[in-house]
Scaffold this motif. Structure first.
Motif, PDB file in Angstrom:
ATOM      1  N   TRP A  85       0.673  -1.340  -0.642  1.00 11.86           N
ATOM      2  CA  TRP A  85       0.037   0.289   0.274  1.00 11.86           C
ATOM      3  C   TRP A  85       1.162   1.436  -0.302  1.00 11.86           C
ATOM      4  N   GLN A 145       2.428   0.739  -4.032  1.00 11.96           N
ATOM      5  CA  GLN A 145       1.377   0.687  -5.730  1.00 11.96           C
ATOM      6  C   GLN A 145       0.272   1.693  -4.955  1.00 11.96           C
ATOM      7  N   GLY A 176      -3.790   3.482  -4.974  1.00 14.25           N
ATOM      8  CA  GLY A 176      -4.829   2.741  -4.602  1.00 14.25           C
ATOM      9  C   GLY A 176      -6.234   3.227  -4.941  1.00 14.25           C
ATOM     10  N   ASP A 177      -7.304   2.706  -4.574  1.00 12.95           N
ATOM     11  CA  ASP A 177      -8.311   2.609  -5.787  1.00 12.95           C
ATOM     12  C   ASP A 177      -8.470   4.379  -6.229  1.00 12.95           C
ATOM     13  N   GLY A 178      -9.271   4.543  -7.512  1.00 17.22           N
ATOM     14  CA  GLY A 178      -9.437   6.219  -6.753  1.00 17.22           C
ATOM     15  C   GLY A 178     -10.992   6.652  -6.541  1.00 17.22           C
ATOM     16  N   ASP A 208     -13.455   6.698  -7.455  1.00 15.12           N
ATOM     17  CA  ASP A 208     -14.863   6.271  -8.127  1.00 15.12           C
ATOM     18  C   ASP A 208     -15.358   4.741  -7.276  1.00 15.12           C
ATOM     19  N   ALA A 209     -14.432   4.573  -6.793  1.00 16.93           N
ATOM     20  CA  ALA A 209     -14.805   2.611  -6.639  1.00 16.93           C
ATOM     21  C   ALA A 209     -15.733   2.647  -5.677  1.00 16.93           C
ATOM     22  N   ARG A 210     -15.987   3.508  -4.800  1.00 12.48           N
ATOM     23  CA  ARG A 210     -17.274   2.782  -3.967  1.00 12.48           C
ATOM     24  C   ARG A 210     -17.700   4.549  -3.875  1.00 12.48           C
ATOM     25  N   SER A 244     -13.210  -1.557   6.035  1.00 13.09           N
ATOM     26  CA  SER A 244     -12.155  -1.755   5.458  1.00 13.09           C
ATOM     27  C   SER A 244     -12.489  -3.447   5.286  1.00 13.09           C
ATOM     28  N   LYS A 245     -12.019  -3.920   4.645  1.00 11.61           N
ATOM     29  CA  LYS A 245     -11.830  -5.242   4.879  1.00 11.61           C
ATOM     30  C   LYS A 245     -11.763  -5.929   5.983  1.00 11.61           C
TER      31      LYS A 245
END
Lengths: 419, 424
Positions: free
Chosen positions: B48, B51, B53-55, B57-59, B65-66
């Motif tokens: 993390w 790399q 992470g999600d943009g 618009d992901a959610r 959090s998982k």
């Protein structure tokens, strides 16, 4: 905002009070004190007076502010209302205003006798409540239990506990049958209510209940209810000024463990923990076995052969969804459907009879399963038309669907939910 | 709700297994790092950190959090005949502060979750009023609003514990409660709009669900602090909490907070409907029953440590935390004991103190690794002090199902595992 007032204003009041006392004492001492000191005290007294006046003014301002904030925070009333909404029409009030009171207010015209009540009850209620109100599974028991209210396990039924008959009429009319609410006619509700009185030995089998004699029927437990008395019986005991904080008892013993009874549900998603469980020192053989069994069940569906999807008529299926309301109390369908009183019905058309491993079927289903029989449309239709003929000794107490159109619709609905 | 106090044993689960496994992993992880070797969580490049992470618009509607997936509502399948007329429980052991997130507020339905189309939503006022009125949702949105934080507790919360310690976890023993900020219209304004007539002493509130839930409410309460609410914690009510409109009856038992509210009828007497006769009446040992037990007595529970939240860090500084509430006011004080009530310590209250809202308390101490008998004792602003279970039983017997506000005990063993027990 009222809290603000309560906390803030007494604090100011207290400060003002102390200043007032010191000023009074200073005033009394004036006589015996030399002039220069007297002057100083007089100045101080004047100052105290000023502070006192200021404090009083502050308190007044604080109260005014609090009142202002309270007024600002509270939504204001307007004389005669805001003029929103519209008048309710008589027909609209009649459609929703169906509630019944003990004095009979709200009862519609109509009547029903015990024998008619039995017929309606067996068809529409017995699948959950049992033919005699004795209940299936954990559904409510409706009859019996008289004289048990002081027992360790009281049985609270219409006959043993409910104070008013009007509650029976009102509830059956508003919420029953479960999953098909508000479909009974007034005569049917009177008949069911009469039958429930009969099951509780309150009337003979020739009894007819009607809007005319309804309020004459009194239930035996009416007098045993009384208004909440906690203020008199519990508050004097539990409002306590002296609370023990140290050395309050000598010995403490554990008198009961929840783990002895062990009725706490399994954690969902426990499978991830299962691997860890096996390594954990406290894992018992029992739980390991259970975990293993659970995993087998979870994997099972993947091995089932893909069932060819049968064609269905969307309109018929939509009609069937409404009819299925009669079944839904016991049978679930769709994503994540679980077994209830009856097995879940996902993929039932084409599914093996008695095929779910985690449902305890009647013997007749187990025999069919052993013979490798499956639910085709014809077989399902026959079962829905007359369950006890098609599958003798089935535990399902539903009397069956009379209308062939309803049967076809339910079957198409069950086909549709698989796709 | 039917609650069976003395059941057979549908579950053979060893309750400690899960806690032990989860806790064991955490302990070994934190201890391994302390032995002198550099911590790879620091020295190695984490994905993390490296790399993207999600943009954004992901959610569009965010989810936890998982890694926080344990914080979910759970039910007790053997309690009820089916999952439609049933209940699930707020995961109190996973929460902190005073506000319950909307998706974790416990659910109790009598005919399932009604799926009400807001365009077809109507609220009717009828009965002993000058004007019988129908409101649309749009009409209601034009009234002045208020914001208040209130707890909602089911009268049957802890009802399974009357006969003795039964369920392992505060989620199950105390999880029929949530605490939410409501936005709504004072019920008073709507009743003023209709004009309550002189004989109008009672109000019947009715839901639009398949059970058409009804409760009788005295007019004095209706005009005092009840709200007709349409938002919870700032967003639309969740369907399972009564979307689009529910009644809020502060401090009183949750069953009265009619969801999917469709009708208010003014009358001169109570209706004595099913939920105020057959249910939600408190059967005493002598066979008589209290009715209209509306107010929720002061109560508290330690949420951590607790059976689902064991101590996993070993000896040393330990945080005890929990919640307290009263249907009659605020909670100025909570006491905590570590030794089953021999000695008590005043806990630290933290967070805003609202009338008829959940309060949060903490008690920090240095655990020496010896077994604990944890209890909390709430004091409310009326001077009422939460009683022991035995003190309640002495007055009410064991069959009243509802309004069990007795002191809860958790036994914590040397390993930090906690169990629901009763003590002398």
């Amino acid at each position: 905002m009222s809290k603000f007032l309560k906390i803030f204003v007494p604090a100011l009041g207290g400060a003002t009070g102390i200043l007032a006392i010191s000023y009074m004492m200073a005033d009394q001492l004036v006589v015996d004190i030399p002039a220069p000191v007297r002057e100083a005290i007089a100045v101080r007294a004047a100052y105290a007076e000023e502070v006192k006046a200021q404090a009083a003014a502050d308190a007044e301002a604080a109260a005014a502010l609090a009142a202002q904030m309270e007024a600002a925070g509270h939504a204001p009333s307007i004389e005669g209302g805001y003029g929103l909404g519209r008048p309710a029409l008589t027909e609209e009030v009649a459609a929703w205003n169906t509630d019944i009171r003990p004095d009979g207010m709200g009862l519609p015209e109509g009547s029903g006798d015990v024998w008619t009540g039995e017929e309606v009850f067996v068809e529409k209620c017995a699948m959950c409540h049992g033919d005699f109100g004795e209940a299936v599974g954990r559904w409510p028991v409706l009859a019996g239990g008289q004289g048990t209210l002081e027992n360790e396990d009281p049985v609270k039924t219409i006959g043993s506990y409910w104070p008013y008959l009007s509650t029976v009429y009102d509830y059956v009319n508003r919420a029953m049958p479960f999953g098909d609410a508000s479909t009974l006619t007034p005569d049917e509700v009177y008949a069911i209510t009469a039958y429930l009185l009969y099951l509780n030995n309150e009337v003979e089998d020739d009894f007819t209940l009607s809007s005319d004699n309804f309020t004459e029927v009194r239930l035996p437990n009416e007098e045993n209810f009384f208004m909440d008395d906690r203020m008199d019986t519990e508050f004097p005991v539990f409002i306590r000024a002296d609370i023990c904080m140290e050395n309050c008892k000598d010995e403490v013993e554990i008198t009961m463990h929840a783990s002895v009874l062990d009725v706490t549900p399994e954690e969902e998603g426990a499978s991830e923990e299962d691997a860890l469980n096996e390594e954990a020192a406290t894992t018992t053989e029992e739980s390991t076995t259970e975990v293993a069994a659970q995993e087998t069940t979870e994997e099972a569906p993947a091995e089932e052969p893909a069932v060819e999807m049968a064609a269905f008529d969307p309109e018929l299926a939509a009609a069937g969804e409404r009819v299925f309301g009669k079944c839904r109390a016991c049978h679930k369908v769709g994503d994540g459907a679980r077994n209830g009183t009856g097995p879940q019905l996902n993929g039932i058309v084409g599914r093996g009879i008695g095929a779910l491993e985690d449902f305890r079927y009647s013997d007749v289903f187990q025999e069919a399963h052993a013979n490798g029989e499956t639910w085709d449309e014809e077989r399902l239709g026959a079962f829905l038309a007359n369950p006890r003929d098609a599958m003798p000794r089935t535990r399902m107490s539903f009397a069956g669907l009379r209308d062939q159109g309803d049967i076809d619709a339910v079957i198409d609905y069950l086909k549709s939910v698989d796709q | 709700m039917d609650i069976k106090i003395k059941g057979t044993k549908p579950s053979r689960r060893n309750f400690l297994t899960g806690a032990m496994a989860a806790g064991g992993a955490a302990v070994s992880a934190s201890f391994a790092r302390a032995q002198g070797a550099p911590d790879p969580a620091i020295t190695e490049l984490q994905p993390w950190r490296n790399q993207l992470g999600d943009g954004v618009d992901a959610r569009p509607y965010g989810v936890p959090s998982k890694y926080a997936s344990e914080a979910v509502r759970r039910d007790v399948p053997w309690l009820t005949a089916d999952p439609i007329s049933s209940v699930n429980f707020t995961p109190l052991h996973e929460l902190d502060g005073i506000i319950t997130p909307n998706g974790l507020c416990f659910e109790r339905h009598h005919g399932g979750v009604a799926d009400v189309d807001p365009a077809e939503y109507r609220l009717m006022i009828n009965g002993l009023v000058d004007k019988e009125i129908v409101f649309t949702l749009e009409d209601l949105m034009r009234y002045p609003r208020e914001n208040h934080v209130y707890f909602l507790e089911c009268a049957a919360n802890s009802g399974m514990e009357w006969a003795g310690a039964q369920l392992n976890g505060c989620q199950f023993t105390h999880g029929m409660i949530h605490n939410v900020m409501y936005t709504g219209i004072p019920l008073r304004l709507l009743l003023e709009e209709a004009g309550v007539q002189a004989g109008g002493k009672w109000l019947l509130a009715e839901g639009a669900d398949a059970s058409a839930m009804t409760r009788s409410i005295p007019m004095e309460k209706a005009l005092d602090d009840c709200l007709v609410a349409f938002k919870m914690n700032g967003e639309a009510l969740r369907p399972e909490q009564g979307y689009p409109v529910r009644l809020v009856v502060p401090g009183w038992e949750g069953n009265m907070w009619i969801k999917w509210l469709r009708r208010l009828e003014v009358g001169d007497e109570p209706w004595h409907h099913r939920e105020e006769t057959s249910k939600y009446t408190d059967l005493l040992a002598n066979g008589q029953a209290r009715r209209f037990t509306w107010e929720m007595d002061a109560k508290s529970v330690i949420t951590s440590p607790s059976p689902q939240a064991p101590i996993t860090h070993g000896k040393g500084w330990t945080v005890v935390t929990g919640i307290a509430w009263s249907g009659r006011g605020t909670i100025p004080r909570v006491d905590v004991t570590l030794d089953g009530g021999k000695n008590w310590h005043q806990a630290r209250m933290s967070g805003p103190s609202f009338n008829k809202s959940v309060h949060r308390f903490y008690y920090e101490f240095e655990w020496d690794g010896s077994p604990l008998l944890l209890q909390s004792r709430a004091h409310d602003s009326t001077g009422y002090v939460q009683p022991t279970k035995n003190e309640l039983r002495a007055i009410r017997g064991e069959n009243s199902i509802y309004h069990n506000n007795g002191i809860q005990t958790w036994y914590v063993n040397e390993n930090g595992e906690a169990e629901n027990v009763e003590i002398s």
